[in-house]
Design a protein around this motif. Structure first.
Motif, PDB file in Angstrom:
ATOM      1  N   GLN A 121       0.831  -1.206   0.000  1.00  0.00           N
ATOM      2  CA  GLN A 121       0.000   0.000   0.000  1.00  0.00           C
ATOM      3  C   GLN A 121       0.866   1.256   0.000  1.00  0.00           C
ATOM      4  N   GLY A 122       1.913   1.264   0.860  1.00  0.00           N
ATOM      5  CA  GLY A 122       2.782   2.440   0.927  1.00  0.00           C
ATOM      6  C   GLY A 122       3.534   2.688  -0.364  1.00  0.00           C
ATOM      7  N   ILE A 123       4.044   1.623  -0.970  1.00  0.00           N
ATOM      8  CA  ILE A 123       4.809   1.772  -2.208  1.00  0.00           C
ATOM      9  C   ILE A 123       3.907   2.192  -3.363  1.00  0.00           C
ATOM     10  N   LEU A 124       2.720   1.573  -3.466  1.00  0.00           N
ATOM     11  CA  LEU A 124       1.796   1.943  -4.540  1.00  0.00           C
ATOM     12  C   LEU A 124       1.304   3.381  -4.383  1.00  0.00           C
ATOM     13  N   THR A 125       1.113   3.801  -3.124  1.00  0.00           N
ATOM     14  CA  THR A 125       0.676   5.177  -2.880  1.00  0.00           C
ATOM     15  C   THR A 125       1.733   6.166  -3.369  1.00  0.00           C
ATOM     16  N   ASN A 126       3.003   5.809  -3.168  1.00  0.00           N
ATOM     17  CA  ASN A 126       4.088   6.667  -3.676  1.00  0.00           C
ATOM     18  C   ASN A 126       4.056   6.806  -5.190  1.00  0.00           C
ATOM     19  N   PHE A 127       3.498   5.802  -5.849  1.00  0.00           N
ATOM     20  CA  PHE A 127       3.371   5.851  -7.306  1.00  0.00           C
ATOM     21  C   PHE A 127       2.031   6.464  -7.737  1.00  0.00           C
ATOM     22  N   GLY A 128       1.267   6.962  -6.753  1.00  0.00           N
ATOM     23  CA  GLY A 128      -0.005   7.609  -7.066  1.00  0.00           C
ATOM     24  C   GLY A 128      -1.171   6.661  -7.237  1.00  0.00           C
ATOM     25  N   ILE A 129      -1.026   5.429  -6.808  1.00  0.00           N
ATOM     26  CA  ILE A 129      -2.104   4.441  -6.943  1.00  0.00           C
ATOM     27  C   ILE A 129      -2.840   4.330  -5.615  1.00  0.00           C
ATOM     28  N   ARG A 130      -4.130   4.657  -5.614  1.00  0.00           N
ATOM     29  CA  ARG A 130      -4.951   4.582  -4.404  1.00  0.00           C
ATOM     30  C   ARG A 130      -6.346   4.083  -4.777  1.00  0.00           C
ATOM     31  N   PHE A 131      -6.986   3.362  -3.855  1.00  0.00           N
ATOM     32  CA  PHE A 131      -8.379   2.966  -4.045  1.00  0.00           C
ATOM     33  C   PHE A 131      -8.976   2.660  -2.669  1.00  0.00           C
ATOM     34  N   PRO A 132     -10.312   2.680  -2.539  1.00  0.00           N
ATOM     35  CA  PRO A 132     -10.974   2.472  -1.235  1.00  0.00           C
ATOM     36  C   PRO A 132     -10.650   1.089  -0.652  1.00  0.00           C
TER      37      PRO A 132
END
Length: 445
Positions: A121-132
């Motif tokens: 989750q932390g790494i994907l968030t750094n790449f701008g990937i987020r979802f509920p």
């Protein structure tokens, strides 16, 4: 290669016990290259760089001795760990080590799945990937994926490790390179918050309390022609990769200023390299948790290993989703492992290497047979386990009003205490049992 392994709690036929040094080395290498060892190393950073490293090296070597002797028993006898425990604890007494193993395996599955889900989750968030519901969905998907191979069984786990171990070794080298290039070797001033050497020494043995059983569950396919070969394969793989991961964890924690692997991966900017290493390392270890837990649960229920493996994976995934991964949660979990599992190791080692030097395969499943003892329970083993558990509770300082003694390293010495008690009580209690009216011999579960 069969689609699904059919062996469960039963004895492995000698014709199928063919694994030598390298086969067992590979499967233990995959098991040892895991974010958990990284985490455990980082947890000792409070002792400082060099004290932490000394503590993890000594403790990992001591755990390696247990791995060797567990693998040796299994290679000679062809028994799963919780099946062999029937010899010491009794056919019904197997419930004690089996319950403890289920606790350990589903707990570690939850911890590791939680770590990799949060890190992803932390790494994907750094790449701008987020979802509920990002963490919950990642934990669910990763838990299902990591449990899948274990459902199919031993040979599929071997295949996974043959593929993953070379990849993870390269990724580990890249992680070390990134730490050294970003932070250099000037780490002496990092870490150190008052943790003693003895407390740090207790971390790995507590976390690896199930390793004697794990060694037997994997070692039961080892060759009985020369049991030393699979035994050394398991031991050296654990020592080499266990120390490597722990030391990298210490260095990374000092560099990032944080014990949490999730934060370390993000702060060090490990990106896709860290993500792939996290997933691969957790996968090769979590298959072991689910596989060993499934066998232990099969001991308790009498149901097929494959079904119990699926149930173990499901419970572990739920634990990950509800948040077993936290500093307090991990500390409490390690304490529970010390109390429930470590004393069983001491009892079984004394039973096999001091008294029997072998296991009667048929008696493992006979009511009224050699291992029936008193209504299926061996009072000497039960008492020894209980005393060892109480000792661990005291030494850890968990009895109100009594000072603990963490310098005694209860995650190791509680096995010694239980073994000594068992050695003292076994013959007198078995003599008393023999004077009672014998029961009929029947097949047990």
């Amino acid at each position: 290669m069969p689609l699904i392994e059919t062996e469960g709690v039963n004895i492995i036929p000698e014709s199928e016990r063919t694994r030598g040094f390298w086969q067992i080395f590979t499967i233990w290498a995959g098991f040892s290259i895991v974010i958990t060892n990284f985490l455990l190393g980082s947890l000792t950073v409070g002792a400082g760089l060099w004290i932490g490293i000394a503590a993890v090296v000594v403790s990992i070597i001591l755990v390696g001795i247990i791995v060797y002797y567990g693998t040796y028993i299994a290679s000679e006898e062809g028994t799963a760990g919780t099946t062999a425990m029937r010899a010491a604890f009794g056919i019904n007494g197997r419930a004690i080590p089996s319950l403890a193993v289920v606790l350990a395996t589903v707990g570690w599955f939850g911890v590791q799945t939680g770590i990799v889900a949060a890190s992803t989750q932390g790494i994907l968030t750094n790449f701008g990937i987020r979802f509920p519901y990002m963490f919950e969905i990642l934990a669910l998907v990763l838990g299902l994926v990591m449990a899948s191979v274990a459902i199919f069984g031993y040979e599929w786990i071997e295949v996974l490790n043959k593929i993953a171990v070379p990849v993870m070794t390269v990724l580990l080298a890249l992680v070390v390179y990134q730490i050294l290039t970003q932070y250099g070797l000037n780490l002496e001033g990092g870490g150190g918050s008052g943790m003693s050497f003895w407390v740090a020494l207790n971390v790995f043995p507590a976390a690896t309390a199930a390793f004697f059983i794990v060694a037997m569950d994997y070692g039961r396919y080892g060759t009985p022609v020369d049991p030393k070969k699979p035994s050394w394969g398991a031991t050296l793989a654990w020592i080499v990769f266990g120390i490597a991961l722990a030391v990298i964890g210490i260095l990374a924690a000092i560099a990032a200023g944080d014990w949490n692997p999730v934060n370390i991966m993000v702060k060090l900017g490990l990106g896709w390299v860290g993500l792939i290493l996290l997933i691969a390392g957790s996968w090769t270890t979590n298959v072991t948790n689910v596989y060993v837990g499934g066998i232990a649960l099969s001991q308790l229920t009498g149901m097929k290993r494959v079904n119990m493996t699926m149930l173990t994976g499901a419970i572990g995934t739920i634990l990950a989703i509800i948040g077993i991964f936290s500093f307090g949660g991990i500390e409490a979990f390690l304490g529970a492992l010390t109390i429930t599992l470590v004393p069983t190791t001491g009892v079984m080692l004394v039973h096999y290497y001091v008294f029997e030097h072998g296991i009667d395969d048929q008696a493992l499943f006979q009511r009224g047979g050699k291992y029936w003892y008193l209504h299926g329970w061996h009072p000497a083993a039960i008492i020894a386990w209980f005393v060892g558990a109480i000792y661990a509770i005291w030494a850890n300082g968990w009895i109100p009003g009594l000072a603990g003694a963490p310098y005694l390293v209860p995650a190791l010495t509680s096995a010694v205490v239980a073994g000594v008690i068992y050695y003292t009580l076994k013959n007198p209690i078995e003599g008393w049992i023999r004077n009672r009216v014998p029961t009929d011999t029947r097949t047990a579960d």
